[in-house]
Design an enzyme around this catalytic site. Structure first.
Site, PDB file in Angstrom:
ATOM      1  N   SER A 179      32.890  49.481  35.941  1.00 57.67           N
ATOM      2  CA  SER A 179      32.056  49.768  34.873  1.00 57.67           C
ATOM      3  C   SER A 179      30.696  49.318  35.044  1.00 57.67           C
ATOM      4  O   SER A 179      30.518  48.522  35.885  1.00 57.67           O
ATOM      5  CB  SER A 179      32.666  48.996  33.657  1.00 57.67           C
ATOM      6  N   TYR A 192      36.381  42.031  29.324  1.00 55.38           N
ATOM      7  CA  TYR A 192      36.536  43.341  29.995  1.00 55.38           C
ATOM      8  C   TYR A 192      35.577  43.176  31.225  1.00 55.38           C
ATOM      9  O   TYR A 192      35.899  43.629  32.210  1.00 55.38           O
ATOM     10  CB  TYR A 192      35.951  44.383  29.160  1.00 55.38           C
TER      11      TYR A 192
END
Length: 254
Positions: free
Chosen positions: A147, A160
């Protein structure tokens, strides 16, 4: 189009979103694709139907990640499905895409949320790779979906980001470890992509415009934008690329 005929691929979290796009593209290029999913039977069936309607080959594997023995169970089901489809045993392409995301700053995260995020986003890929390597042919491809949050600060997604940062490090380390077998290991790092995750924000013109503004192209990314990069990394054309983190944010981090 890359030539993946005769190759087998396993894509985790492939019932929708980026995972679906990657599964569809790899099947389009000739691979027999294992579509892993957890709960959404209807979405998995839609993915399979879309692949088969386009002339590709795929099968579904329903398995929970983030629990003890998840990697062993997933790969055992993969072996069984290959046999059921009359395919030779073995794995050529592994795409670790499945992930969970808890929103919350450091003072808001609970231990349970943190543990589940780490279990699904980094522990599961670690052991899926470990067990997958016993099946992977020399010259194989491992693609980890990370990401943009590992290169820019997102305090609201700290757990995350930590888990995806671990995935980036795993990619770098394994690329050196597996080079002797001709196996490449690379990371794809998407930004804002139009999937079920961003559906609510893209529902209004204002929300869509806000996400589009992150990219120098002034649009929200599509799953196909990521799938095309994955297809390249899965192909022989990428044979001289390993240990890399490919920014697929549409220039959002420039």
């Amino acid at each position: 189009m890359s030539d993946l005929n005769g190759k087998t691929a396993l894509v985790t979290g492939a019932s929708r979103g980026i995972g679906r796009g990657i599964a569809q593209r790899l099947a389009h290029d000739g691979a027999l694709v294992a579509v892993h999913y957890h709960r959404n039977d209807a979405a998995a069936k839609e993915t399979l139907a879309s692949i088969e309607e386009a002339g590709g080959r795929a099968f579904a594997i329903k398995a929970e990640l983030g629990v003890p023995g998840d990697a062993q169970a997933l790969l055992a089901a993969f072996d069984a499905e290959l046999a059921a489809h009359g395919a030779e045993p073995g794995l050529d392409i592994l795409v670790n895409n499945a992930a969970t995301r808890f929103s919350g700053r450091i003072h808001e995260a609970t231990e349970e949320e943190f543990d589940q995020t780490v279990a699904i986003n980094i522990k599961a890929p670690f052991f899926i790779i470990q067990h997958g390597l016993r099946r992977m042919r020399d010259g194989g491809r491992i693609i980890n979906v990370s990401s943009a949050v590992t290169r820019t600060a997102h305090p609201s997604s700290v757990a995350y980001g930590v888990s995806k940062g671990g995935l980036d490090t795993l990619t770098l380390t394994l690329a050196k470890e597996l080079g002797g077998r001709g196996i490449t290991v690379n990371t794809i790092a998407p930004g804002w992509i139009e999937t079920h995750v961003t559906e609510a924000r893209c529902a209004t013109p204002e929300g869509r415009a806000a996400l589009a503004a992150y990219s120098v192209f002034n649009r929200v990314g599509r799953p196909s934008d990521i799938a095309d990069v994955a297809a390249f990394l899965a192909s022989d054309d990428s044979r001289w690329i390993t240990g890399q983190r490919i920014d697929t944010t549409g220039g959002s981090t420039l």
